[in-house]
Design a protein around this motif. Structure first.
Motif, PDB file in Angstrom:
ATOM      1  N   PHE A 227       0.779  -1.065  -0.005  1.00  0.00           N
ATOM      2  CA  PHE A 227       0.005   0.039   0.101  1.00  0.00           C
ATOM      3  C   PHE A 227       1.064   1.209   0.149  1.00  0.00           C
ATOM      4  O   PHE A 227       1.933   1.273   0.596  1.00  0.00           O
ATOM      5  CB  PHE A 227      -0.870   0.003   1.188  1.00  0.00           C
ATOM      6  CG  PHE A 227      -1.915  -0.785   1.151  1.00  0.00           C
ATOM      7  CD1 PHE A 227      -3.290  -0.605   0.572  1.00  0.00           C
ATOM      8  CD2 PHE A 227      -1.863  -2.018   1.674  1.00  0.00           C
ATOM      9  CE1 PHE A 227      -4.273  -1.468   0.344  1.00  0.00           C
ATOM     10  CE2 PHE A 227      -3.049  -3.200   1.786  1.00  0.00           C
ATOM     11  CZ  PHE A 227      -4.200  -2.688   0.977  1.00  0.00           C
ATOM     12  N   LEU A 228       0.742   2.000  -0.863  1.00  0.00           N
ATOM     13  CA  LEU A 228       1.165   3.475  -0.906  1.00  0.00           C
ATOM     14  C   LEU A 228       0.541   4.191   0.151  1.00  0.00           C
ATOM     15  O   LEU A 228      -0.368   3.714   0.743  1.00  0.00           O
ATOM     16  CB  LEU A 228       0.678   4.236  -2.115  1.00  0.00           C
ATOM     17  CG  LEU A 228       1.725   3.697  -3.412  1.00  0.00           C
ATOM     18  CD1 LEU A 228       1.214   4.165  -4.742  1.00  0.00           C
ATOM     19  CD2 LEU A 228       3.231   3.915  -3.489  1.00  0.00           C
TER      20      LEU A 228
ATOM     21  N   ARG B 195       2.918  10.692  -3.644  1.00  0.00           N
ATOM     22  CA  ARG B 195       3.627  11.173  -4.905  1.00  0.00           C
ATOM     23  C   ARG B 195       5.339  11.012  -4.484  1.00  0.00           C
ATOM     24  O   ARG B 195       5.834  10.799  -5.746  1.00  0.00           O
ATOM     25  CB  ARG B 195       3.135  12.868  -4.869  1.00  0.00           C
ATOM     26  CG  ARG B 195       1.606  12.607  -5.194  1.00  0.00           C
ATOM     27  CD  ARG B 195       1.096  14.195  -5.098  1.00  0.00           C
ATOM     28  NE  ARG B 195      -0.439  14.475  -5.214  1.00  0.00           N
ATOM     29  CZ  ARG B 195      -0.826  15.283  -5.014  1.00  0.00           C
ATOM     30  NH1 ARG B 195      -0.187  16.489  -4.571  1.00  0.00           N
ATOM     31  NH2 ARG B 195      -2.287  15.365  -4.993  1.00  0.00           N
ATOM     32  N   SER B 196       5.623  11.500  -3.471  1.00  0.00           N
ATOM     33  CA  SER B 196       7.013  11.222  -3.410  1.00  0.00           C
ATOM     34  C   SER B 196       7.537   9.791  -3.836  1.00  0.00           C
ATOM     35  O   SER B 196       8.704   9.628  -4.491  1.00  0.00           O
ATOM     36  CB  SER B 196       7.620  11.472  -1.862  1.00  0.00           C
ATOM     37  OG  SER B 196       9.054  11.500  -1.674  1.00  0.00           O
ATOM     38  N   ARG B 197       6.807   8.673  -3.272  1.00  0.00           N
ATOM     39  CA  ARG B 197       7.207   7.480  -3.828  1.00  0.00           C
ATOM     40  C   ARG B 197       7.207   6.916  -5.028  1.00  0.00           C
ATOM     41  O   ARG B 197       7.858   6.385  -5.431  1.00  0.00           O
ATOM     42  CB  ARG B 197       6.426   6.433  -2.551  1.00  0.00           C
ATOM     43  CG  ARG B 197       6.922   4.981  -2.919  1.00  0.00           C
ATOM     44  CD  ARG B 197       8.347   4.648  -2.487  1.00  0.00           C
ATOM     45  NE  ARG B 197       8.763   3.370  -2.778  1.00  0.00           N
ATOM     46  CZ  ARG B 197       9.866   3.144  -3.023  1.00  0.00           C
ATOM     47  NH1 ARG B 197      10.945   4.073  -3.111  1.00  0.00           N
ATOM     48  NH2 ARG B 197      10.311   1.807  -3.367  1.00  0.00           N
ATOM     49  N   LEU B 198       6.091   7.446  -5.489  1.00  0.00           N
ATOM     50  CA  LEU B 198       6.001   7.447  -7.122  1.00  0.00           C
ATOM     51  C   LEU B 198       6.924   7.921  -7.846  1.00  0.00           C
ATOM     52  O   LEU B 198       7.358   7.272  -8.862  1.00  0.00           O
ATOM     53  CB  LEU B 198       4.335   7.866  -7.467  1.00  0.00           C
ATOM     54  CG  LEU B 198       3.282   7.047  -7.014  1.00  0.00           C
ATOM     55  CD1 LEU B 198       2.022   7.760  -7.277  1.00  0.00           C
ATOM     56  CD2 LEU B 198       3.162   5.768  -7.621  1.00  0.00           C
TER      57      LEU B 198
ATOM     58  N   MET C  73      -0.439   9.019 -10.471  1.00  0.00           N
ATOM     59  CA  MET C  73       0.277   8.054 -11.435  1.00  0.00           C
ATOM     60  C   MET C  73       0.243   8.737 -12.700  1.00  0.00           C
ATOM     61  O   MET C  73       1.455   8.620 -13.438  1.00  0.00           O
ATOM     62  CB  MET C  73      -0.249   6.641 -11.423  1.00  0.00           C
ATOM     63  CG  MET C  73      -0.030   5.870  -9.939  1.00  0.00           C
ATOM     64  SD  MET C  73      -0.886   4.256  -9.954  1.00  0.00           S
ATOM     65  CE  MET C  73       0.241   3.241 -10.981  1.00  0.00           C
ATOM     66  N   ARG C  74      -0.829   9.074 -13.093  1.00  0.00           N
ATOM     67  CA  ARG C  74      -0.921   9.670 -14.344  1.00  0.00           C
ATOM     68  C   ARG C  74       0.214  11.071 -14.592  1.00  0.00           C
ATOM     69  O   ARG C  74       0.954  11.166 -15.370  1.00  0.00           O
ATOM     70  CB  ARG C  74      -2.398  10.262 -14.950  1.00  0.00           C
ATOM     71  CG  ARG C  74      -2.519  10.766 -16.282  1.00  0.00           C
ATOM     72  CD  ARG C  74      -3.926  11.333 -16.509  1.00  0.00           C
ATOM     73  NE  ARG C  74      -4.209  12.106 -15.355  1.00  0.00           N
ATOM     74  CZ  ARG C  74      -5.771  12.574 -15.438  1.00  0.00           C
ATOM     75  NH1 ARG C  74      -6.545  12.172 -16.278  1.00  0.00           N
ATOM     76  NH2 ARG C  74      -6.060  13.313 -14.478  1.00  0.00           N
ATOM     77  N   GLU C  75       0.154  11.764 -13.214  1.00  0.00           N
ATOM     78  CA  GLU C  75       0.914  12.955 -13.285  1.00  0.00           C
ATOM     79  C   GLU C  75       2.238  12.676 -13.278  1.00  0.00           C
ATOM     80  O   GLU C  75       2.992  13.324 -13.982  1.00  0.00           O
ATOM     81  CB  GLU C  75       0.479  13.941 -12.276  1.00  0.00           C
ATOM     82  CG  GLU C  75       1.119  15.118 -12.057  1.00  0.00           C
ATOM     83  CD  GLU C  75       1.042  15.839 -10.521  1.00  0.00           C
ATOM     84  OE1 GLU C  75       1.570  16.636 -10.131  1.00  0.00           O
ATOM     85  OE2 GLU C  75      -0.397  15.301 -10.180  1.00  0.00           O
ATOM     86  N   ILE C  76       2.778  11.638 -12.752  1.00  0.00           N
ATOM     87  CA  ILE C  76       4.030  11.342 -12.539  1.00  0.00           C
ATOM     88  C   ILE C  76       4.670  10.448 -13.392  1.00  0.00           C
ATOM     89  O   ILE C  76       5.815  10.800 -14.093  1.00  0.00           O
ATOM     90  CB  ILE C  76       4.605  10.712 -11.048  1.00  0.00           C
ATOM     91  CG1 ILE C  76       4.189  11.904  -9.973  1.00  0.00           C
ATOM     92  CG2 ILE C  76       5.675  10.392 -10.847  1.00  0.00           C
ATOM     93  CD1 ILE C  76       4.076  11.575  -8.547  1.00  0.00           C
ATOM     94  N   PHE C  77       3.901   9.410 -13.792  1.00  0.00           N
ATOM     95  CA  PHE C  77       4.431   8.488 -14.967  1.00  0.00           C
ATOM     96  C   PHE C  77       4.016   8.979 -16.274  1.00  0.00           C
ATOM     97  O   PHE C  77       4.804   8.274 -17.043  1.00  0.00           O
ATOM     98  CB  PHE C  77       3.761   7.160 -14.659  1.00  0.00           C
ATOM     99  CG  PHE C  77       4.266   6.429 -13.172  1.00  0.00           C
ATOM    100  CD1 PHE C  77       5.449   6.810 -12.495  1.00  0.00           C
ATOM    101  CD2 PHE C  77       3.460   5.121 -13.004  1.00  0.00           C
ATOM    102  CE1 PHE C  77       5.645   6.025 -11.521  1.00  0.00           C
ATOM    103  CE2 PHE C  77       4.093   4.624 -11.789  1.00  0.00           C
ATOM    104  CZ  PHE C  77       4.981   5.102 -11.016  1.00  0.00           C
ATOM    105  N   GLY C  78       3.313   9.690 -16.441  1.00  0.00           N
ATOM    106  CA  GLY C  78       2.737  10.232 -17.910  1.00  0.00           C
ATOM    107  C   GLY C  78       1.664   9.373 -18.173  1.00  0.00           C
ATOM    108  O   GLY C  78       1.312   8.408 -17.763  1.00  0.00           O
TER     109      GLY C  78
END
Length: 276
Positions: free
Chosen positions: A139-140, A148-151, A177-182
Motif C-alpha cells: 500500500f502506498l 507522490r514522493s514514492r511514485l 500516477m498519471r501526473e508522475i508516470f505520464g
C-alpha cells in the motif's frame, strides 16, 4: 521428565474472495492446529464455520501483535501448533504476522508455509505485463505528499510494479500516477479478484483514469494496481549509460565503471567502455 515436543507455526493462505479457493491441505491444517491466530476473528470465523472447523481463534493484528507474540511462542514451545491466517490471501503480504514468524524462528520453532491465494500474484498472472521481474510495493501512503514522493522514486523503475490500493483512494492514486508516470504508461487495474464483480482493466493511464472517474462501480472494492516498467529506446539508454559511466569513472577504473553503468542503465557495456 522428558521435554515436550515443540509445536509448529503454520502460515496458512486463505481465499482472497471465492471460498472455494482454499486448498485441502489448508483446511486440514486449520482443523488440526491447536489455535488459529487471525487478523480479525470476526472475519475468519465464518470461513472456519463454512468448512466445519472448530479450532479456537485468537486475534493477532497490528495493534496487539507485540503483546500477543510471547504467549503464542510459549504455547508452541510447549508443544502446541498455531495456524496463522490473515483476512484474505497469504499472511505477511501487507498483513500482520512478521513479528510472530520472526520470534518463532528465533526460538527454534519450525515455521511451515501452507501456500495458496495471493492477490498480488493472482493479479499479475492475468495482467499481460512482464512478469519475469517485478516489484511489490504494497500500500502506498494515504498521505498525498508521501504517496507522490514514492511514485516519483519509482518513475524510472524498469520492472513491473505492483501496488495495493483501497476504494477510498484508488482514483486519487491513479491521478497521481498519471501526473508522475505520464498518460502513456500502461497500468492494469485488477478489482475484486475471484469475486462476483471481478474486473481487470489494462490501458494507458490517461484512458484508465477517465474510465475509472466516469464509473463509480470501478471505484468500489479491493484493488491491485500494476504499472508497466519504464522503457527507453536504445539511443536514450546509451546516452544515460554514458552519463552514469562518466560519473563512475571519476572514482573507479573504466572497465569496472562500464560494467556498473551497464547494469544500472541497461546500455551495452562495450559501447560504454569504448567511450572511455
Amino acid at each position: 521428565m522428558s521435554t515436550p515436543k515443540q509445536g509448529t507455526l503454520f502460515v496458512v493462505a486463505t481465499p482472497i474472495g471465492h471460498r472455494d479457493d482454499i486448498t485441502v491441505r489448508a483446511i486440514e491444517t486449520l482443523k488440526r492446529a491447536d489455535v488459529v491466530a487471525a487478523e480479525d476473528t470476526r472475519h475468519t470465523r465464518p470461513l472456519l464455520q463454512h468448512y466445519a472447523i472448530d479450532t479456537p481463534l485468537v486475534a493477532l493484528h497490528d495493534h496487539n501483535e507485540r503483546t500477543a507474540v510471547d504467549g503464542l511462542v510459549t504455547r508452541m514451545l510447549g508443544g502446541e501448533s498455531v495456524a496463522l491466517v490473515s483476512d484474505a490471501g497469504t499472511p505477511l503480504i501487507s498483513d500482520p504476522g512478521f513479528r510472530l514468524v520472526r520470534a518463532a524462528r528465533a526460538a527454534g520453532i519450525r515455521v511451515s508455509p501452507i501456500p495458496g491465494a495471493c492477490a498480488a500474484i493472482a493479479a499479475l498472472s492475468v495482467a499481460g505485463l512482464p512478469s519475469d521481474r517485478f516489484v511489490f510495493e504494497g500500500f502506498l501512503s494515504a498521505k498525498a505528499g508521501a504517496r507522490r514522493s514514492r511514485l516519483q522514486e519509482l518513475v524510472g523503475e524498469t520492472r513491473t510494479v505492483i501496488y495495493y490500493e483501497s476504494s477510498h483512494r484508488v482514483l486519487e492514486c491513479l491521478e497521481d500516477m498519471r501526473e508522475i508516470f505520464g498518460a502513456e504508461r500502461e497500468v492494469v487495474l485488477a478489482r475484486e479478484l475471484t469475486k462476483m464483480f471481478e474486473t481487470v482493466l489494462g490501458e494507458p493511464l490517461g484512458t484508465l483514469v477517465e474510465r475509472v472517474a466516469a464509473d463509480p462501480n470501478q471505484q468500489k472494492g479491493e484493488f491491485v494496481l500494476m504499472a508497466a516498467g519504464h522503457t527507453m529506446d536504445e539511443d536514450a539508454r546509451v546516452g544515460e549509460g554514458l552519463r552514469v559511466f562518466a560519473i563512475l569513472r571519476e572514482d573507479m577504473p573504466p572497465a569496472k565503471a562500464a560494467k556498473l553503468a551497464a547494469a544500472i542503465t541497461g546500455a551495452p557495456r562495450k559501447a560504454l567502455y569504448g567511450a572511455g
